[in-house]
Write a protein that holds these residues in place. Structure first.
Motif, PDB file in Angstrom:
ATOM      1  N   VAL A   1       0.843  -1.193   0.000  1.00 52.01           N
ATOM      2  CA  VAL A   1       0.000   0.000   0.000  1.00 52.01           C
ATOM      3  C   VAL A   1       0.880   1.244   0.000  1.00 52.01           C
ATOM      4  CG1 VAL A   1      -1.798   1.301   1.205  1.00 52.01           C
ATOM      5  CG2 VAL A   1      -1.838  -1.207   1.230  1.00 52.01           C
TER       6      VAL A   1
ATOM      7  N   SER B   1      -2.092   2.575   7.770  1.00 58.09           N
ATOM      8  CA  SER B   1      -1.857   1.249   8.343  1.00 58.09           C
ATOM      9  C   SER B   1      -2.977   0.845   9.295  1.00 58.09           C
ATOM     10  CB  SER B   1      -0.513   1.235   9.085  1.00 58.09           C
ATOM     11  OG  SER B   1      -0.273  -0.016   9.686  1.00 58.09           O
TER      12      SER B   1
ATOM     13  N   THR C   1      -5.962   1.153   8.936  1.00 53.27           N
ATOM     14  CA  THR C   1      -7.123   0.648   8.191  1.00 53.27           C
ATOM     15  C   THR C   1      -6.782  -0.538   7.292  1.00 53.27           C
ATOM     16  OG1 THR C   1      -6.808   2.101   6.267  1.00 53.27           O
ATOM     17  CG2 THR C   1      -8.004   3.016   8.152  1.00 53.27           C
ATOM     18  N   LYS C   2      -5.507  -0.960   7.297  1.00 52.22           N
ATOM     19  CA  LYS C   2      -5.051  -2.031   6.414  1.00 52.22           C
ATOM     20  C   LYS C   2      -4.292  -3.090   7.202  1.00 52.22           C
ATOM     21  CE  LYS C   2      -6.402  -0.019   2.530  1.00 52.22           C
ATOM     22  NZ  LYS C   2      -7.386  -0.622   1.621  1.00 52.22           N
TER      23      LYS C   2
ATOM     24  N   GLU D   1      -3.532   4.550  -1.439  1.00 45.54           N
ATOM     25  CA  GLU D   1      -4.528   4.884  -0.410  1.00 45.54           C
ATOM     26  C   GLU D   1      -4.034   6.147   0.301  1.00 45.54           C
ATOM     27  OE1 GLU D   1      -8.134   4.085   1.571  1.00 45.54           O
ATOM     28  OE2 GLU D   1      -7.237   2.756   0.095  1.00 45.54           O
TER      29      GLU D   1
ATOM     30  N   VAL E   1       2.646  -0.551   4.585  1.00 45.92           N
ATOM     31  CA  VAL E   1       2.177   0.735   4.065  1.00 45.92           C
ATOM     32  C   VAL E   1       3.356   1.699   3.984  1.00 45.92           C
ATOM     33  CG1 VAL E   1       0.613   2.678   4.403  1.00 45.92           C
ATOM     34  CG2 VAL E   1      -0.098   0.368   5.095  1.00 45.92           C
TER      35      VAL E   1
ATOM     36  N   ALA F   1      -0.909  -5.234   6.183  1.00 47.05           N
ATOM     37  CA  ALA F   1      -0.275  -4.657   4.993  1.00 47.05           C
ATOM     38  C   ALA F   1       0.956  -3.840   5.360  1.00 47.05           C
ATOM     39  CB  ALA F   1      -1.265  -3.765   4.241  1.00 47.05           C
TER      40      ALA F   1
END
Length: 202
Positions: A11, A67, A69-70, A33, A75, A73
């Motif tokens: 991301v 991060s 929200t992910k 994002e 980021v 992942a």
């Protein structure tokens, strides 16, 4: 085809097309994002004045914001500050401010500090700051007006009112620094981190 071997997609916490293109050209497919943060408010609240510290602070803030929200992942957050001596520059609000910035930078050497941070599960796992020295050629009022006419609205999208990968290259007579640093994403140290973490296929 991507070299990315993470369990979830990479991301990029940025809306910068240049940064995304750098990653994609290096074989790293990513999801863009942009972080929903108020950079200028964070700059003021931080109290930081050193350009490299400020760039790093904002890069980390962007990576951490996305991060959250992910889950799982990696980021990548990035930020860039422009400093002429002790004076920090932000993106110009419009043509008039772009003109003033170019007048201040003309014939002088300024520093671009490019910071990156990688966050995973709301924790920063890597960060780095690189600097490039940009020597702008002397510019007359006529030179600046001609440049602003040609560059159009793009001058308001980059600090210093220029994009080196575009018409901004005409403003300079010397550059000392990494191409990726100038475009706002120090790619070599980022790739080295991903390789060490066994996240790349090569």
């Amino acid at each position: 085809m991507t070299l990315w071997r993470g369990e979830v997609p990479l991301v990029l916490a940025s809306q910068s097309r240049a940064r995304r293109t750098l990653l994609e050209n290096a074989g790293l497919a990513c999801v863009a994002e942009p972080a929903d943060i108020d950079e200028r408010a964070m700059q003021t609240e931080s109290g930081l004045v050193a350009p490299y510290e400020l760039a790093l602070h904002l890069a980390k803030a962007k990576a951490l914001a996305v991060s959250a929200t992910k889950p799982g992942a990696h980021v990548v957050g990035a930020d860039q500050t422009l400093a002429l001596g002790d004076r920090l520059f932000n993106k110009p609000a419009g043509r008039d401010e772009a003109h003033r910035q170019l007048l201040a930078l003309a014939g002088r050497t300024h520093a671009l500090h490019s910071a990156i941070a990688v966050a995973r599960d709301s924790e920063v796992v890597f960060s780095h700051v690189a600097v490039a020295w940009m020597s702008m050629r002397p510019l007359s009022e006529t030179d600046i007006s001609a440049y602003l006419d040609e560059a159009g609205a793009a001058v308001a999208t980059s600090v210093g009112a220029y994009q080196l990968e575009g018409l901004g290259v005409h403003l300079f007579d010397r550059i000392d620094g990494d191409h990726f640093t100038i475009l706002g994403l120090p790619l070599l140290p980022l790739l080295a981190f991903f390789r060490d973490a066994q996240l790349l296929a090569m």
